[in-house]
Scaffold this motif. Structure first.
Motif, PDB file in Angstrom:
ATOM      1  N   ASN A  15      47.022  46.602  31.958  1.00  0.00           N
ATOM      2  CA  ASN A  15      46.218  47.582  31.238  1.00  0.00           C
ATOM      3  C   ASN A  15      44.738  47.331  31.488  1.00  0.00           C
ATOM      4  N   PRO A  16      43.848  48.242  31.059  1.00  0.00           N
ATOM      5  CA  PRO A  16      42.410  48.042  31.276  1.00  0.00           C
ATOM      6  C   PRO A  16      41.948  46.678  30.762  1.00  0.00           C
ATOM      7  N   GLY A  17      41.193  45.971  31.606  1.00  0.00           N
ATOM      8  CA  GLY A  17      40.707  44.648  31.260  1.00  0.00           C
ATOM      9  C   GLY A  17      41.592  43.523  31.764  1.00  0.00           C
ATOM     10  N   ASP A  18      42.846  43.835  32.143  1.00  0.00           N
ATOM     11  CA  ASP A  18      43.736  42.812  32.687  1.00  0.00           C
ATOM     12  C   ASP A  18      43.367  42.518  34.140  1.00  0.00           C
ATOM     13  N   SER A  19      43.557  41.269  34.548  1.00  0.00           N
ATOM     14  CA  SER A  19      43.313  40.876  35.937  1.00  0.00           C
ATOM     15  C   SER A  19      44.470  40.019  36.411  1.00  0.00           C
ATOM     16  N   MET A  20      44.555  39.831  37.728  1.00  0.00           N
ATOM     17  CA  MET A  20      45.693  39.108  38.289  1.00  0.00           C
ATOM     18  C   MET A  20      45.359  38.643  39.694  1.00  0.00           C
ATOM     19  N   GLY A  21      45.905  37.507  40.095  1.00  0.00           N
ATOM     20  CA  GLY A  21      45.746  37.012  41.453  1.00  0.00           C
ATOM     21  C   GLY A  21      47.085  36.541  41.992  1.00  0.00           C
ATOM     22  N   PHE A  22      47.267  36.620  43.314  1.00  0.00           N
ATOM     23  CA  PHE A  22      48.528  36.175  43.911  1.00  0.00           C
ATOM     24  C   PHE A  22      48.345  35.986  45.418  1.00  0.00           C
ATOM     25  N   ARG A  23      49.252  35.235  46.014  1.00  0.00           N
ATOM     26  CA  ARG A  23      49.253  35.056  47.465  1.00  0.00           C
ATOM     27  C   ARG A  23      49.770  36.328  48.130  1.00  0.00           C
ATOM     28  N   SER A  24      49.097  36.752  49.179  1.00  0.00           N
ATOM     29  CA  SER A  24      49.454  38.011  49.834  1.00  0.00           C
ATOM     30  C   SER A  24      50.770  37.929  50.595  1.00  0.00           C
ATOM     31  N   GLU A  25      51.238  36.698  50.886  1.00  0.00           N
ATOM     32  CA  GLU A  25      52.512  36.556  51.578  1.00  0.00           C
ATOM     33  C   GLU A  25      53.680  37.026  50.707  1.00  0.00           C
ATOM     34  N   ARG A  26      53.469  37.057  49.412  1.00  0.00           N
ATOM     35  CA  ARG A  26      54.513  37.568  48.523  1.00  0.00           C
ATOM     36  C   ARG A  26      54.566  39.097  48.639  1.00  0.00           C
ATOM     37  N   ALA A  27      55.726  39.630  48.943  1.00  0.00           N
ATOM     38  CA  ALA A  27      55.857  41.089  49.063  1.00  0.00           C
ATOM     39  C   ALA A  27      55.403  41.742  47.767  1.00  0.00           C
ATOM     40  N   HIS A  28      54.450  42.678  47.868  1.00  0.00           N
ATOM     41  CA  HIS A  28      53.911  43.302  46.671  1.00  0.00           C
ATOM     42  C   HIS A  28      53.925  44.823  46.788  1.00  0.00           C
ATOM     43  N   GLU A  29      54.403  45.439  45.736  1.00  0.00           N
ATOM     44  CA  GLU A  29      54.471  46.898  45.631  1.00  0.00           C
ATOM     45  C   GLU A  29      53.744  47.296  44.356  1.00  0.00           C
ATOM     46  N   PHE A  30      52.990  48.378  44.405  1.00  0.00           N
ATOM     47  CA  PHE A  30      52.165  48.709  43.249  1.00  0.00           C
ATOM     48  C   PHE A  30      52.014  50.218  43.105  1.00  0.00           C
ATOM     49  N   GLY A  31      51.640  50.626  41.903  1.00  0.00           N
ATOM     50  CA  GLY A  31      51.436  52.042  41.656  1.00  0.00           C
ATOM     51  C   GLY A  31      51.021  52.292  40.221  1.00  0.00           C
ATOM     52  N   ASN A  32      50.776  53.547  39.931  1.00  0.00           N
ATOM     53  CA  ASN A  32      50.320  53.975  38.613  1.00  0.00           C
ATOM     54  C   ASN A  32      51.506  54.544  37.829  1.00  0.00           C
ATOM     55  N   PRO A  33      51.978  53.830  36.804  1.00  0.00           N
ATOM     56  CA  PRO A  33      53.123  54.318  36.033  1.00  0.00           C
ATOM     57  C   PRO A  33      52.730  55.247  34.899  1.00  0.00           C
ATOM     58  N   GLY A  34      51.431  55.471  34.696  1.00  0.00           N
ATOM     59  CA  GLY A  34      50.956  56.235  33.558  1.00  0.00           C
ATOM     60  C   GLY A  34      50.820  57.721  33.823  1.00  0.00           C
ATOM     61  N   ASP A  35      50.224  58.402  32.873  1.00  0.00           N
ATOM     62  CA  ASP A  35      50.056  59.860  32.950  1.00  0.00           C
ATOM     63  C   ASP A  35      48.622  60.266  33.284  1.00  0.00           C
ATOM     64  N   VAL A  36      47.731  59.307  33.455  1.00  0.00           N
ATOM     65  CA  VAL A  36      46.339  59.592  33.827  1.00  0.00           C
ATOM     66  C   VAL A  36      45.978  58.724  35.026  1.00  0.00           C
ATOM     67  N   PRO A  37      44.949  59.095  35.797  1.00  0.00           N
ATOM     68  CA  PRO A  37      44.551  58.274  36.955  1.00  0.00           C
ATOM     69  C   PRO A  37      44.171  56.858  36.526  1.00  0.00           C
ATOM     70  N   SER A  38      44.390  55.907  37.404  1.00  0.00           N
ATOM     71  CA  SER A  38      44.004  54.519  37.145  1.00  0.00           C
ATOM     72  C   SER A  38      43.018  54.068  38.220  1.00  0.00           C
ATOM     73  N   ALA A  39      42.062  53.234  37.818  1.00  0.00           N
ATOM     74  CA  ALA A  39      41.063  52.685  38.741  1.00  0.00           C
ATOM     75  C   ALA A  39      41.184  51.163  38.742  1.00  0.00           C
ATOM     76  N   VAL A  40      41.263  50.578  39.937  1.00  0.00           N
ATOM     77  CA  VAL A  40      41.484  49.139  40.072  1.00  0.00           C
ATOM     78  C   VAL A  40      40.525  48.570  41.105  1.00  0.00           C
ATOM     79  N   LEU A  41      39.798  47.525  40.721  1.00  0.00           N
ATOM     80  CA  LEU A  41      38.986  46.772  41.671  1.00  0.00           C
ATOM     81  C   LEU A  41      39.899  45.745  42.319  1.00  0.00           C
ATOM     82  N   TRP A  42      40.016  45.797  43.644  1.00  0.00           N
ATOM     83  CA  TRP A  42      40.989  44.973  44.366  1.00  0.00           C
ATOM     84  C   TRP A  42      40.257  44.209  45.471  1.00  0.00           C
ATOM     85  N   ILE A  43      40.399  42.893  45.474  1.00  0.00           N
ATOM     86  CA  ILE A  43      39.700  42.050  46.448  1.00  0.00           C
ATOM     87  C   ILE A  43      40.709  41.266  47.278  1.00  0.00           C
ATOM     88  N   ASN A  44      40.592  41.387  48.595  1.00  0.00           N
ATOM     89  CA  ASN A  44      41.448  40.660  49.528  1.00  0.00           C
ATOM     90  C   ASN A  44      40.625  39.660  50.328  1.00  0.00           C
TER      91      ASN A  44
END
Length: 305
Positions: A271-300
């Motif tokens: 949710n807004p304000g939550d953050s997370m980090g992980f190794r990119s070698e782990r298969a990762h799938e992502f998307g917006n499950p909500g009813d409004v647009p979501s904005a995410v700052l993503w750093i690789n």
């Protein structure tokens, strides 16, 4: 109202389960009791029958792959035919077919009937991406079958991408880009030079809108090993498949919600304000499950997109 999700680390060992809080209890709760009249199946029971999650079922509805009926109180109800269709959708998606390809396969030649023109017409953006992929493939002297074997994508799907008949997903572009030693942003855009200044003005950003409901804004400067990106996901949209590559990732949810699945088993709802980090070698799938647009700052790091 909040609820908890339990997620394991997916790697075995004695690590304790992690509990995540989410403001979307509908995505994980058992939901209301099945209809007493036997006329339909509610979303949680439907997800169990399909072998998917409620989030996936909502995403398929957003992508107009399914269209469940609603009760007078607004609950989704599914028929046996819906269950069979969703089982086919799950199988096709697992095989690397994107949403547009699933619509074509399930609905046949007349699949465009009743769908918005924006979802059925090949856009200039899809054609540009397709031309880039075709040019790179021919420069390397590769056939469609060669590229299919290297990416795990079907030759017919790659051909559709090259012709602009299919809008490629982020996951598909990442697989194709890896073969040509390039990245997703390079496949989606013309040549671009990041600003050499330590400041990136808003008007200097490279902004890319995919045909899959995902907007990517490049916030990086030249010569940086960090790749900061601003993602905007429309409801139900995301990677359309799992991605795996070298490096590390960090993300911060600015608005809306983000669903992230690691290794095909560890599910997180941020949710807004939550953050997370992980190794990119782990298969990762992502998307917006909500009813409004979501904005995410993503750093690789290193640079991936």
């Amino acid at each position: 109202m909040t609820a908890e999700v339990t997620a394991t680390n997916g790697r075995g060992g004695g690590h304790a389960p992690r509990r995540l809080r989410t403001s979307s209890p509908a995505a994980i709760s058992s939901g209301p009791a099945p209809p007493s009249d036997g006329q339909g199946i509610y979303i949680q029971q439907a997800a169990q029958l399909v072998g998917a999650t409620a989030v996936q079922l909502r995403a398929w509805e957003q992508q107009q792959l399914i269209s469940p009926a609603r009760t007078a109180s607004g609950y989704r109800v599914y028929t046996i035919d819906d269950i069979e269709r969703m089982q086919r959708i799950k199988s096709l998606v697992a095989g690397g077919v994107n949403a547009e390809g699933v619509r074509r396969i399930l609905n046949g030649p007349g699949y465009a009937a009743g769908l918005p023109a924006a979802l059925t017409a090949a856009s200039s953006h899809s054609r540009n991406v397709g031309n880039t992929v075709r040019s790179l493939r021919k420069e390397r002297g590769l056939t469609l079958r060669d590229l299919s074997q290297s990416t795990g994508l079907s030759a017919s799907y790659i051909s559709s991408v090259e012709r602009g008949a299919a809008a490629p997903s982020i996951a598909s572009l990442q697989k194709i880009g890896a073969v040509f030693d390039t990245n997703v942003l390079a496949l989606m855009s013309e040549s671009y030079e990041a600003p050499c200044s330590p400041v990136v003005r808003a008007e200097q950003r490279r902004v890319l809108d995919s045909d899959k409901g995902v907007r990517i804004e490049d916030l990086s400067t030249a010569g940086s090993n960090l790749e900061p990106l601003l993602f905007t996901f429309q409801p139900g949209c995301g990677s359309d498949g799992a991605i795996s590559h070298e490096g590390e990732e960090f993300l911060y949810v600015m608005s809306g919600q983000l669903y992230l699945c690691l290794d095909g088993s560890d599910e997180y709802y941020l949710n807004p304000g939550d953050s997370m980090g992980f190794r990119s070698e782990r298969a990762h799938e992502f998307g917006n499950p909500g009813d409004v647009p979501s904005a995410v700052l993503w750093i690789n790091t290193p640079r991936t997109f």
